[in-house]
Design an enzyme around this catalytic site. Structure first.
Site, mmCIF file in Angstrom:
data_model
loop_
_atom_site.group_PDB
_atom_site.id
_atom_site.type_symbol
_atom_site.label_atom_id
_atom_site.label_comp_id
_atom_site.label_asym_id
_atom_site.label_seq_id
_atom_site.Cartn_x
_atom_site.Cartn_y
_atom_site.Cartn_z
ATOM 1 C CG HIS A 107 -24.638 -5.743 36.999
ATOM 2 N ND1 HIS A 107 -25.598 -5.912 38.053
ATOM 3 C CD2 HIS A 107 -24.858 -4.656 36.589
ATOM 4 C CE1 HIS A 107 -26.526 -4.803 38.268
ATOM 5 N NE2 HIS A 107 -26.189 -4.102 37.244
ATOM 6 C CD GLU A 108 -22.191 -2.258 35.352
ATOM 7 O OE1 GLU A 108 -22.973 -1.831 34.297
ATOM 8 O OE2 GLU A 108 -22.622 -2.344 36.588
ATOM 9 C CB ALA B 79 -19.805 -0.507 37.204
ATOM 10 C CG MET B 80 -23.471 4.234 33.796
ATOM 11 S SD MET B 80 -25.104 4.048 34.893
ATOM 12 C CE MET B 80 -26.204 3.878 33.260
ATOM 13 C CG HIS C 75 -26.835 -3.367 32.363
ATOM 14 N ND1 HIS C 75 -27.998 -3.357 32.450
ATOM 15 C CD2 HIS C 75 -26.233 -2.790 33.670
ATOM 16 C CE1 HIS C 75 -28.607 -3.057 33.920
ATOM 17 N NE2 HIS C 75 -27.356 -2.915 34.493
ATOM 18 C CG ASN D 253 -21.498 4.658 30.176
ATOM 19 O OD1 ASN D 253 -22.527 5.475 30.659
ATOM 20 N ND2 ASN D 253 -20.478 4.858 30.958
HETATM 21 ZN ZN LIG Z 1 -26.862 -2.366 36.340
#
Ligand SMILES: [Zn+2]
Length: 871
Positions: free
Chosen positions: A316-317, A283-284, A320, A286
């Site tokens: 986790h994302e 995953a990312m 961020h 954004n």
């Molecule tokens: Zn990460």
């Protein structure tokens, strides 16, 4: 593509620092015209950036853009000569004023590698899906920009796409207008973002299915309330399997949790999560539009541990949004500042905010730490705070050190300073550096202030050294009474070759058989280890426990070695430990011993055969069956391998029949049966039966299991192309296509291997996903079929590195590193692949560091396996 040098592509830290001194970015207006995506992707897409920024007057700088061509460069109202200023990766900007506006119009290319703007046609229904993926530096494949994390800007995106599509970006949708000239196309405009780095900008476009929900809550510190619209996207063909409500529920729990511990309101408006095809990573983050692999939309039956891993990724994302998006590392040296924290916080949040609770830390010990231990023993290991000189090095650093070791060391940090000080430091850090960029020292200042301790010694010894401490327990005992208990620490930094012992705050658990035969915890001691040797005086004169478990509760990061008595207890009675975390820690120690050739692989496999049937956690069981299979295939001498494999398979087949109908454990035993059978014909009859629907009751043989079976049959030469084609025709979707590609290339025939090899190296049109599928198939079947490719591999890797994108080149070079069984009678350094790899490294001292890193790691993994095989 125009000519450019690889230096232009590989931005260095020094160049980024220089550019950062020269310019300050204000905002971006980016327009993408994606009308060609439908019918004419070869034409590329039109992209335009309008950037306003300040600069040192009279200075010059450059923009990054990697695409087909640039049509126009207009700086401060003047058109500049494109041919002179664009070299294919950079656009020079000369003679800057104090305040500037640059407009660049260009043509970009759709990606098949998952880097930049990826375009995917769904084999299930022909629908088209686009999404972007940029980290560390691929926004420049979509629009011209200053591609480095510390040049943040406010972004407004505008996208032209087919009117019936869904289009999304970081900011909320502001308007959608059909074009007056061509109403089948529309223009989407999105709200301007907060200041963010280019690598977390994002655009999504295609015939996505969309789901919506919302979250609201009270936000510290002022007690005000906040409402966040939630959205979720996936492909139309998998929407029936998409459990959007589960995703939303978890998202709401996460937002409650992170607001309570971080005390800083989520600053990016909406929170959308898109599940996209052929994704290069999990995953990312954004902001406002997180992207995930759509492997997380479970189209086949999934186990509890898969749901837990998905929850971990989701959280986790979300972590961020604060660690990484709100406060961002200045340069990639401090990638850990976001990844180690997000990895730790993801696990912490699953433990605190979901029903999985402590099982989250069991998984962490089970899988995440194993990744860190593995990576940290490679010759290419590095400190958590790394020295990243350029983008290629940055790309290689999304590794087990930055994620898993960093997170493990943060767990130790929390044990060291306490949870309250840790979160209080985090809150200060967010409010002080919101929308800015930081380095290690900015965090240490807050940790020191919150904990009242000087963190510099701790940080230097944990974050700025490499390698792993081995902690061994040695015991003297007389007639069941302990004399001395010592903990020895061995800690050589493989980078500096100096001793690097670390302070460990950890627990020593004492376990003794109780009247029911269970290994019960009788005492637990908190130890503050520092230096090479520590005497545990508290245990002198007490009855010797049956198991002394060092690092019980898994607070520290270290390889542990049992004392002799404890090792005997573990090898005979591991199933008597009721606490799953303690069990996992014992397994982890046994596995590390196997990898280090201290415990014979056969003993490890024997322990798995003996105790795995009693295992109740599907995450632990799956991991045991995978490591046992690796122990057989990589760490066992060839002469003994086949017998050991059949013994393991026998246990697996028996347990599959005994497992509770429809349980996760049953599915885990099945998956192991299919995986181990790639190298054995022993249970293929049973697999055939399963394929024909005649298997254990409750076992659901849907798409993924069917292809797992076909893979095993194909690797053994028992799947004809016509059968594989018939299976694909039965259900033609993206997962089936991957399964089919693997199975076709798995067939043990010289021509099949030649074809798979050639398409891997030569067919630039293969997508990232189908490339890896082709490689996976190539690697199955007898090793003799691949012998001729060993020297070709070393002859071709330099060329492939220069001609393919770093993602694709890394996959080819990494996944195809030649395997080899130990040849008896040859010393380690005389083994054929060791010789070839060593020669290549000697002859290619000047090759790109990132390429050398992959070869060095491949060679080290091979040496480790050969060492165990040679005994
Ligand atoms: Zn990460």
């Amino acid at each position: 593509m125009s000519q450019f040098t690889s230096q232009d592509l590989n931005l260095s830290r020094a160049e980024a620092a220089e550019r950062s001194r020269t310019v300050t970015v204000h905002d971006y207006h980016v327009s993408l015209d994606l009308r060609t995506a439908l019918q004419d992707p070869e034409a590329g897409f039109t992209t335009r950036s309008i950037i306003t920024f300040s600069a040192v007057p009279g200075s010059s700088t450059f923009l990054d853009f990697v695409g087909r061509s640039v049509q126009r460069i207009n700086l401060n109202g003047r058109d500049l000569p494109v041919e002179q200023l664009y070299r294919g990766a950079r656009i020079s900007l000369p003679e800057l004023a104090a305040e500037n506006q640059v407009i660049v119009t260009a043509t970009g290319e759709y990606s098949r590698s998952g880097e930049g703007l990826h375009r995917f046609v769904d084999p299930a229904d022909g629908k088209i899906y686009l999404y972007t993926q940029y980290e560390p530096a691929d926004a420049r494949r979509v629009y011209p920009n200053f591609e480095q994390p510390d040049l943040k800007g406010r972004y407004s995106f505008e996208v032209i796409a087919p009117s019936e599509w869904r289009v999304a970006s970081n900011g909320a949708e502001v308007s959608v207008q059909p074009l007056s000239s061509t109403p089948e196309l529309s223009r989407w405009s999105f709200a301007q973002t907060e200041p963010i780095s280019s690598y977390i900008t994002c655009v999504l476009a295609g015939e996505y299915s969309y789901f919506s929900s919302s979250w609201s809550g009270t936000v510290l510190p002022d007690g005000g309330s906040l409402a966040i619209p939630l959205g979720a996207y996936c492909r139309a063909s998998i929407k029936e399997s998409f459990d959007a409500e589960t995703i939303f529920e978890l998202t709401r729990k996460g937002l409650d949790f992170f607001h309570s511990v971080f005390g800083y309101p989520y600053p990016f408006g909406k929170y959308d999560q898109a599940f996209v095809p052929e994704y290069n990573l999990g995953a990312m983050e954004n902001p406002g539009l997180v992207t995930f692999t759509d492997d997380y939309v479970f189209t086949s039956r999934a186990t509890d541990i898969q749901y837990q891993q998905r929850a971990n990724t989701l959280l986790h994302e979300m972590a961020h949004m604060w660690f990484g998006d709100l406060v961002t590392m200045q340069w990639w040296d401090d990638l850990w500042l976001k990844e180690s924290f997000a990895d730790f916080m993801g696990t912490f949040a699953v433990a605190q905010a979901t029903d999985w609770g402590n099982a989250s830390w069991v998984s962490f010990a089970n899988r995440r730490k194993a990744w860190a231990y593995r990576q940290d023993q490679l010759p290419t290991t590095h400190p958590i705070v790394a020295d990243i000189v350029d983008l290629e090095a940055a790309k290689q650093n999304f590794d087990g050190i930055t994620y898993a070791k960093g997170a493990s060391v943060l767990k130790q940090l929390v044990a060291f300073v306490g949870e309250d000080a840790f979160f209080s430091a985090a809150r200060e850090y967010f409010s002080k550096h919101a929308f800015g960029n930081t380095t290690l020292k900015d965090l240490l200042v807050e940790l020191s202030a919150a904990s009242g301790r000087d963190m510099s010694d701790w940080s230097e010894r944990w974050l700025q050294t490499s390698g792993i401490s081995t902690l061994s327990v040695s015991v003297t005992a007389d007639d069941g009474v302990l004399g001395s208990v010592r903990i020895e620490q061995e800690a050589m930094d493989p980078v500096t070759a100096r001793n690097a012992d670390r302070p460990h705050l950890l627990r020593l658990g004492c376990y003794t058989f109780d009247s029911t035969g269970a290994l019960a915890l009788t005492e637990s001691h908190s130890l503050d280890l520092d230096g090479a040797s520590t005497e545990v005086t508290a245990l002198q004169g007490v009855a010797q426990p049956d198991l002394l478990l060092l690092n019980d509760e898994d607070l520290s990061y270290a390889k542990v070695r049992f004392d002799d008595h404890s090792l005997q207890t573990v090898l005979t009675s591991l199933d008597r430990l009721n606490d799953p975390l303690a069990r996992v820690l014992c397994w982890s120690t046994l596995w590390n011993m196997t990898r280090d050739a201290v415990l014979p692989a056969a003993s490890y496999v024997e322990a798995v055969r003996r105790f795995a049937p009693a295992e109740s956690g599907v995450g632990i069981l799956s991991n045991l069956l995978e490591t046992a299979s690796t122990a057989v295939e990589s760490f066992t001498p060839l002469a003994q391998r086949s017998d050991l494999r059949e013994e393991l398979l026998g246990t697996i087949a028996e347990q599959l029949k005994l497992a509770v109908a429809g349980s996760d454990l049953q599915l885990a035993w099945f998956r192991a049966l299919a995986a181990v059978s790639r190298n054995s014909t022993g249970q293929l009859g049973l697999l055939r039966q399963l394929l024909d629907g005649e298997g254990p009751i409750g076992l659901q043989i849907d798409t993924d299991p069917r292809w797992q079976i076909w893979r095993a049959l194909a690797a053994n030469g028992l799947a004809a192309p016509a059968e594989l084609e018939a299976e694909l025709a039965r259900e033609s979707n993206s997962r089936a296509l991957v399964g089919f590609t693997v199975a076709m290339a798995a067939r043990p025939e010289a021509e099949v291997k030649a074809q798979a090899w050639n398409s891997t190296w030569q067919d630039g049109s293969l997508s990232n996903e189908l490339l890896s599928a082709t490689i996976s198939g190539f690697l199955l079947g007898p090793e003799e079929l691949r012998e001729e490719y060993r020297s070709r591999y070393f002859a071709q890797i330099g060329e492939i590195w220069a001609s393919r994108s770093i993602e694709i080149a890394s996959r080819i070079v990494g996944e195809l590193f030649p395997e080899q069984d130990a040849q008896p009678g040859l010393a380690l350094e005389q083994q054929p692949v060791v010789v070839l790899a060593t020669e290549w490294l000697e002859a290619n001292a000047e090759a790109p560091a990132a390429l050398r890193r992959i070869v060095i790691e491949g060679l080290d993994n091979l040496r480790r396996a050969l060492r165990a095989q040679l005994g």
